[in-house]
Design a protein around this motif. Structure first.
Motif, mmCIF file in Angstrom:
data_model
loop_
_atom_site.group_PDB
_atom_site.id
_atom_site.type_symbol
_atom_site.label_atom_id
_atom_site.label_comp_id
_atom_site.label_asym_id
_atom_site.label_seq_id
_atom_site.Cartn_x
_atom_site.Cartn_y
_atom_site.Cartn_z
ATOM 1 N N GLN A 71 -61.371 41.545 -33.280
ATOM 2 C CA GLN A 71 -61.172 41.866 -34.686
ATOM 3 C C GLN A 71 -59.894 41.240 -35.233
ATOM 4 O O GLN A 71 -59.857 40.843 -36.396
ATOM 5 N N ALA A 72 -58.874 41.129 -34.398
ATOM 6 C CA ALA A 72 -57.614 40.548 -34.862
ATOM 7 C C ALA A 72 -57.634 39.022 -34.834
ATOM 8 O O ALA A 72 -56.753 38.364 -35.413
ATOM 9 N N GLY A 73 -58.630 38.453 -34.143
ATOM 10 C CA GLY A 73 -58.733 37.000 -34.073
ATOM 11 C C GLY A 73 -57.672 36.367 -33.205
ATOM 12 O O GLY A 73 -57.175 35.267 -33.503
ATOM 13 N N VAL A 74 -57.324 37.062 -32.098
ATOM 14 C CA VAL A 74 -56.312 36.524 -31.181
ATOM 15 C C VAL A 74 -56.832 36.632 -29.757
ATOM 16 O O VAL A 74 -57.873 37.241 -29.491
ATOM 17 N N ALA A 75 -56.098 36.056 -28.821
ATOM 18 C CA ALA A 75 -56.479 36.108 -27.414
ATOM 19 C C ALA A 75 -56.224 37.501 -26.843
ATOM 20 O O ALA A 75 -55.352 38.239 -27.319
ATOM 21 N N ILE A 76 -56.976 37.828 -25.799
ATOM 22 C CA ILE A 76 -56.804 39.127 -25.138
ATOM 23 C C ILE A 76 -55.374 39.267 -24.602
ATOM 24 O O ILE A 76 -54.765 40.331 -24.683
ATOM 25 N N SER A 77 -54.848 38.173 -24.061
ATOM 26 C CA SER A 77 -53.482 38.222 -23.511
ATOM 27 C C SER A 77 -52.465 38.533 -24.614
ATOM 28 O O SER A 77 -51.478 39.244 -24.380
ATOM 29 N N THR A 78 -52.722 38.030 -25.824
ATOM 30 C CA THR A 78 -51.815 38.302 -26.943
ATOM 31 C C THR A 78 -51.827 39.783 -27.298
ATOM 32 O O THR A 78 -50.787 40.383 -27.580
ATOM 33 N N ALA A 99 -48.688 42.365 -27.141
ATOM 34 C CA ALA A 99 -48.303 43.157 -28.311
ATOM 35 C C ALA A 99 -48.277 44.648 -27.997
ATOM 36 O O ALA A 99 -47.349 45.362 -28.398
ATOM 37 N N LEU A 100 -49.284 45.119 -27.279
ATOM 38 C CA LEU A 100 -49.356 46.538 -26.959
ATOM 39 C C LEU A 100 -48.234 46.981 -26.029
ATOM 40 O O LEU A 100 -47.880 48.156 -25.979
ATOM 41 N N ASN A 101 -47.665 46.038 -25.287
ATOM 42 C CA ASN A 101 -46.569 46.348 -24.365
ATOM 43 C C ASN A 101 -45.212 45.974 -24.926
ATOM 44 O O ASN A 101 -44.204 46.030 -24.221
ATOM 45 N N GLY A 102 -45.197 45.581 -26.236
ATOM 46 C CA GLY A 102 -43.926 45.284 -26.889
ATOM 47 C C GLY A 102 -43.228 44.045 -26.398
ATOM 48 O O GLY A 102 -42.008 43.930 -26.486
ATOM 49 N N SER A 103 -43.987 43.074 -25.882
ATOM 50 C CA SER A 103 -43.372 41.859 -25.334
ATOM 51 C C SER A 103 -42.803 40.980 -26.442
ATOM 52 O O SER A 103 -43.417 40.811 -27.505
ATOM 53 N N PRO A 104 -41.636 40.366 -26.216
ATOM 54 C CA PRO A 104 -41.052 39.448 -27.195
ATOM 55 C C PRO A 104 -41.817 38.127 -27.297
ATOM 56 O O PRO A 104 -41.501 37.290 -28.142
ATOM 57 N N LYS A 105 -42.821 37.923 -26.435
ATOM 58 C CA LYS A 105 -43.621 36.700 -26.494
ATOM 59 C C LYS A 105 -44.499 36.654 -27.746
ATOM 60 O O LYS A 105 -45.058 35.599 -28.077
ATOM 61 N N GLU A 138 -44.810 39.653 -36.738
ATOM 62 C CA GLU A 138 -45.945 39.658 -37.664
ATOM 63 C C GLU A 138 -47.262 39.838 -36.913
ATOM 64 O O GLU A 138 -48.113 40.653 -37.291
ATOM 65 N N THR A 139 -47.418 39.079 -35.808
ATOM 66 C CA THR A 139 -48.659 39.186 -35.021
ATOM 67 C C THR A 139 -48.763 40.554 -34.359
ATOM 68 O O THR A 139 -49.834 41.166 -34.339
ATOM 69 N N ALA A 140 -47.641 41.034 -33.821
ATOM 70 C CA ALA A 140 -47.645 42.349 -33.168
ATOM 71 C C ALA A 140 -48.023 43.445 -34.156
ATOM 72 O O ALA A 140 -48.816 44.345 -33.833
ATOM 73 N N ALA A 141 -47.476 43.365 -35.380
ATOM 74 C CA ALA A 141 -47.790 44.373 -36.400
ATOM 75 C C ALA A 141 -49.278 44.350 -36.750
ATOM 76 O O ALA A 141 -49.906 45.405 -36.906
ATOM 77 N N LYS A 142 -49.853 43.141 -36.832
ATOM 78 C CA LYS A 142 -51.280 42.997 -37.142
ATOM 79 C C LYS A 142 -52.133 43.628 -36.034
ATOM 80 O O LYS A 142 -53.081 44.364 -36.291
#
Length: 322
Positions: free
Chosen positions: A10-17, A21-27, A31-35
């Motif tokens: 649904q977010a249109g991103v990779a599973i790894s992304t 994001a869910l683990n708060g990684s700086p990678k 903006e992407t994490a918030a989405k």
């Protein structure tokens, strides 16, 4: 059950992304994490408890995040934290600075005690949403994964202001803490409320930073303006000691021409001449209670917010003159 694969689609991103994001990684960018977090919330995503358990790295380490370590305030507080975590087989690491924030999302620690204004409340709430356990000592936050153990700043500041007013002073200086300090804001609110209830008080605010040098600079300003008896509430003892040191080089006598009260009852305040009036509380107890509350959160026990109570230590003086 919603999976991270569903979120990624649904977010249109990779599973790894999504995982980052869910683990708060700086990678992942903010903006992407918030989405991704918004999509996860929309889909009512709940992390799989078994999967999280398999991936969980229990370190048996608690992090204490502090803005800095300067001054005499932190020794007893940190000793109390250490005692509290050691009783349950945990160790304590002391952290400071923006880069240290990574210890939470990367799970190098099992939970954190925060007395650090470099964390925004939004950042802490994001970590709490991801399951991190936190105890805050410097702000009010409502979240099931966050417990508050706050100092009763307002009661202490009220005691301090009333003490000076009851001595007969009608000119009151207040030396503030840093602009970003929760404790300083709370104390200032209480002082202003006390003055508002007391007609005829001349009130002068001097900007400080909780360090001795700020107290000395405030003392310089007060001496330049001095026309008669005055009272000073330094919002911590460090600044009060700095003011004592400076005034000792002048003809102004502490305890007669100027009365000073601090806050924290640090050890050196016991040896000032005359004895510094201050606001006392147990910094060790504060640290112990913070660590105990955090360990309860980690175990999944029910916790309620706690408050550290304060008392007035009267100084030595002869009352205002002339």
């Amino acid at each position: 059950m919603v999976s991270i694969k569903d979120i990624a689609k649904q977010a249109g991103v990779a599973i790894s992304t999504v995982s980052y994001a869910l683990n708060g990684s700086p990678k992942v960018t903010e903006e992407t994490a918030a989405k991704i977090l918004a999509v996860a919330k929309e889909l009512n995503y709940v992390p799989n408890a078994n999967a999280r358990h398999l991936k969980k790295r229990e370190t048996k380490i608690i992090g204490a995040f502090l803005t800095d370590f300067s001054g005499s305030f932190y020794g007893d507080l940190l000793q109390g934290m250490k005692e509290g975590v050691n009783r349950s087989g945990y160790d304590l690491v002391i952290c400071s600075g923006q880069q240290a924030h990574r210890l939470l999302p990367q799970r190098f620690i099992d939970g954190a005690i925060v007395l650090d204004e470099t964390f925004s409340s939004e950042e802490l709430l994001k970590y709490a949403d991801l399951g991190h356990k936190l105890v805050v000592l410097d702000r009010e936050l409502s979240h099931p994964n966050i417990n508050q153990v706050l100092l009763d700043n307002k009661a202490g500041a009220t005691l301090a202001a009333e003490y000076l007013i009851e001595m007969g002073h009608r000119k009151l200086y207040v030396v503030t803490g840093p602009k970003g300090s929760f404790d300083s804001r709370q104390r200032m609110q209480a002082v202003k409320q006390t003055i508002d209830r007391t007609p005829g008080i001349e009130y002068i605010e001097i900007e400080g930073d909780f360090n001795k040098s700020a107290g000395a600079l405030a003392g310089l300003q007060i001496v330049k303006e001095y026309t008669g008896p005055a009272a000073v509430f330094c919002l911590n003892d460090e600044m009060a000691i700095g003011m004592y040191d400076y005034l000792s080089t002048t003809k102004i006598r502490v305890g007669k021409d100027i009365h000073i009260i601090g806050f924290d009852n640090i050890e050196v305040s016991h040896y000032t001449q005359p004895r510094l009036a201050t606001i006392d509380y147990s910094k060790r107890k504060w640290g112990v209670l913070a660590s105990e509350q955090l360990l309860k959160l980690i175990r999944g026990d029910e916790v309620e917010h706690e408050r550290i109570y304060v008392s007035l230590v009267r100084g030595e003086s002869v009352g205002p003159t002339g």
